[in-house]
Design an enzyme around this catalytic site. Structure first.
Site, PDB file in Angstrom:
ATOM      1  CG  ASP A  28      23.175  41.580  87.977  1.00  0.00           C
ATOM      2  OD1 ASP A  28      22.769  40.582  88.259  1.00  0.00           O
ATOM      3  OD2 ASP A  28      23.285  42.198  86.927  1.00  0.00           O
TER       4      ASP A  28
ATOM      5  CG  HIS B 288      15.781  36.847  86.197  1.00  0.00           C
ATOM      6  ND1 HIS B 288      15.941  36.556  84.953  1.00  0.00           N
ATOM      7  CD2 HIS B 288      16.621  37.246  86.615  1.00  0.00           C
ATOM      8  CE1 HIS B 288      17.242  36.812  84.468  1.00  0.00           C
ATOM      9  NE2 HIS B 288      17.985  37.543  85.688  1.00  0.00           N
TER      10      HIS B 288
END
Ligand SMILES: *[C@@H]1O[C@H](CO)[C@@H](O)[C@H](O)[C@H]1NC(C)=O
Ligand SMILES: *[C@@H]1O[C@H](CO)[C@@H](O)[C@H](O)[C@H]1NC(C)=O
Ligand SMILES: *[C@@H]1O[C@H](CO)[C@@H](O)[C@H](O)[C@H]1NC(C)=O
Ligand SMILES: *[C@@H]1O[C@H](CO)[C@@H](O)[C@H](O)[C@H]1NC(C)=O
Ligand SMILES: *[C@@H]1O[C@H](CO)[C@@H](O)[C@H](O)[C@H]1NC(C)=O
Ligand SMILES: *[C@@H]1O[C@H](CO)[C@@H](O)[C@H](O)[C@H]1NC(C)=O
Ligand SMILES: *[C@@H]1O[C@H](CO)[C@@H](O)[C@H](O)[C@H]1NC(C)=O
Length: 503
Positions: free
Chosen positions: A217, A358
């Protein structure tokens, strides 16, 4: 006590030339409280003063972004305004960590502390000034439906406007965080009541920096003009006013005392990890030359836009590339367009990356031609909850035991929630037709997308996941992310904690 004062004086003498905050009285650190992953961008100051950013007044979490090892979020209501104001100015403000302090290991405190207030919190402090953001004024619960949330899933503490503020405590160990929590609780005593808490931690071992589904992330953070000196290839360079109130590029009128602050969006996003893993296995692609596990990994990577390592599928379309992932000069250097391929059409070609991925829904890069620069946020979240247990893994089902809830404590900073987080969630992520004008409607973001109302397909349809036939659609019938609510906060400049907010 004497030793503490002594070290302040030494600190002043040694560091005054560097304008380092003098409030630090705790032992100096020798190791950073931040994770420093090779994959991430590394923010360092260059000309902050040139663009008017006061890094001694801006709270440390805002521009530094994610990368904490441990972080506790304590959501509270204010029950005794007079006592709270007095303690805020005298005892809490000196504990608040500045941006400058976080930038160097030897100025980092043992435990970093930041504080932010909701609209109802400012009102409880008798501060009624309009900060120029209507979504903040109404609170996140009032925005739940527009975000596509199911209100019944919200944690009780967030359902309403009873959260007045949040205290963020970050360090490298739970003991440090808990020590500072006791300290804060002693200081504030009965002037506050705890409403809710979320306890975040980086995942263990080689999963450090990865969220619970397993994906790295925080790679694609914006660079901030006047703050980030080392802008990496593919990093968007964004005016400071998009994150900091009153800074260059923020055109909204703000009260003087609020300049240097930022809006903090908090979201408790539960992740159903065994269910996600089963879904990915069950939908393994059938690309020739790849094993079943590789085909499952490829499917998952096409949902995210990156491999678990962080390598972007736009540059590594069929197989993971850990070297690419670890190289921050290359792992963000892509646009989804391929001018080097004769005849490549970004409106039709999803061979490398689905329009629905995403990373692409949340940052469409060259889908806009020239990258859109008005929708960027700085993410500062952290995973929460334990690793998946053997029993959950074996049953493909998340436990209903509340102590086993896991997910992402999502934190985003911006100077406008309606242009930042809210816009991205509502108009891009949840919008099945975005990006517009593609050969096939992309569908919602398969990871965080929510259908907003009956006008959309309630079963969440996504296209482009199969590289062998990008017209194919799949239906996501399992919710992998349950939004448990959150709040919209204002993270004020540190000076306001003993100024306007304490008055
Ligand atoms: C503190 O405030 C909260 C919310 O405003 C309220 O629900 C609670 O009853 C109060 N507690 C005390 C001890 O006054
Ligand atoms: C609230 O602030 C106003 C001025 O903005 C002041 O007149 C009033 O006395 C304050 N109320 C309390 C309870 O402090
Ligand atoms: C703010 O104003 C500047 C200068 O007028 C302009 O270039 C910029 O586009 C404006 N920003 C926004 C977000 O409207
Ligand atoms: C970034 O990508 C561009 C375009 O593909 C390329 O010319 C450049 O060399 C890349 N930079 C790095 C550091 O790989
Ligand atoms: C789509 O892009 C891929 C590479 O990303 C390329 O190999 C392929 O030829 C393109 N397809 C068409 C129809 O242009
Ligand atoms: C869990 O899911 C996997 C993948 O679909 C399957 O092979 C396995 O049988 C499932 N286990 C149970 C207990 O249902
Ligand atoms: C690709 O998928 C679409 C939609 O499911 C289908 O209509 C089409 O026949 C498929 N094409 C091939 C070559 O299988």
């Amino acid at each position: 006590m004497k030793i503490a004062y002594f070290s302040v004086i030494i600190g002043l003498a040694v560091h005054s030339a560097l304008a380092v905050s003098t409030k630090q009285v705790k032992p100096r650190r020798t190791t950073s409280i931040l994770i420093n992953l090779p994959a991430s961008s590394d923010n360092t100051i260059s000309t902050a003063s040139d663009v008017g950013l006061n890094l001694d007044d801006i709270q440390g979490d805002i521009l530094i972004g994610m990368k904490k090892k441990k972080e506790l979020f304590l959501f509270f209501s204010i029950n005794d305004t007079a006592t709270f104001k007095s303690k805020l100015a005298s005892d809490i403000q000196p504990l608040v960590t500045t941006t400058n302090q976080l930038l160097a290991v030897d100025t980092q405190p043992t435990t970093a502390l930041n504080i932010a207030f909701s609209r109802s919190g400012l009102t409880a402090l008798n501060v009624t000034d309009d900060l120029g953001e209507s979504l903040f004024n109404d609170g996140q619960f009032a925005d739940a439906e527009a975000l596509g949330d199911v209100k019944d899933n919200w944690a009780p503490g967030f359902a309403g406007t009873s959260v007045h503020g949040v205290i963020l405590l970050a360090s490298d160990t739970d003991d440090n965080v808990n020590d500072e929590l006791s300290n804060v609780q002693n200081i504030l005593g009965e002037s506050i009541t705890e409403i809710h808490r979320v306890s975040g931690a980086a995942r263990p071992g080689d999963q450090e920096g990865h969220e619970h589904f397993g994906y790295m992330d925080g790679i694609s953070q914006p660079a901030v003009e006047g703050f980030t000196s080392n802008v990496l290839p593919g990093q968007a360079l964004i005016v400071a006013g998009e994150f900091i109130l009153g800074a260059s590029g923020d055109n909204t009128t703000r009260p003087d005392w609020a300049q240097g602050g930022s809006f903090l969006v908090f979201r408790q996003m539960q992740q159903k990890v065994p269910e996600f893993q089963k879904f990915v296995l069950d939908n393994a692609l059938s690309v020739p030359g790849l094993t079943r596990d590789e085909n499952a990994d490829l499917f998952g990577a096409r949902l995210f836009g990156r491999w678990k390592s962080g390598a972007p599928i736009d540059l590594a379309p069929l197989r993971d590339d850990p070297d690419l992932a670890a190289d921050n000069t290359r792992n963000n250097n892509f646009t989804y367009d391929h001018p080097e391929i004769a005849g490549f059409d970004i409106a039709t070609n999803q061979t490398n990356c689905p329009f629905s991925a995403h990373t692409r829904k949340t940052r469409p890069r060259a889908d806009f031609g020239t990258e859109e620069t008005a929708r960027h946020i700085i993410r500062a979240g952290i995973p929460y909850g334990p690793e998946v247990t053997d029993a959950e893994s074996a049953s493909n089902t998340s436990s209903t035991d509340a102590s086993l809830e896991r997910g992402l404590a999502f934190v985003a900073y911006q100077s406008s929630i309606s242009n930042g987080f809210h816009f991205v969630q509502q108009s891009w992520v949840n919008n099945a037709n975005f990006f517009f004008g593609k050969a096939v409607p992309p569908g919602v973001d398969p990871i965080i997308g929510r259908v907003q109302d009956s006008a959309f397909d309630t079963a969440r349809t996504v296209s482009g996941t199969n590289p062998l036939n990008t017209s194919e659609t799949i239906t996501l019938d399992t919710e992998f992310i349950i939004n448990r609510g959150g709040e919209y906060f204002f993270s004020p400049p540190i000076s306001a904690l003993s100024g306007k907010l304490a008055a």
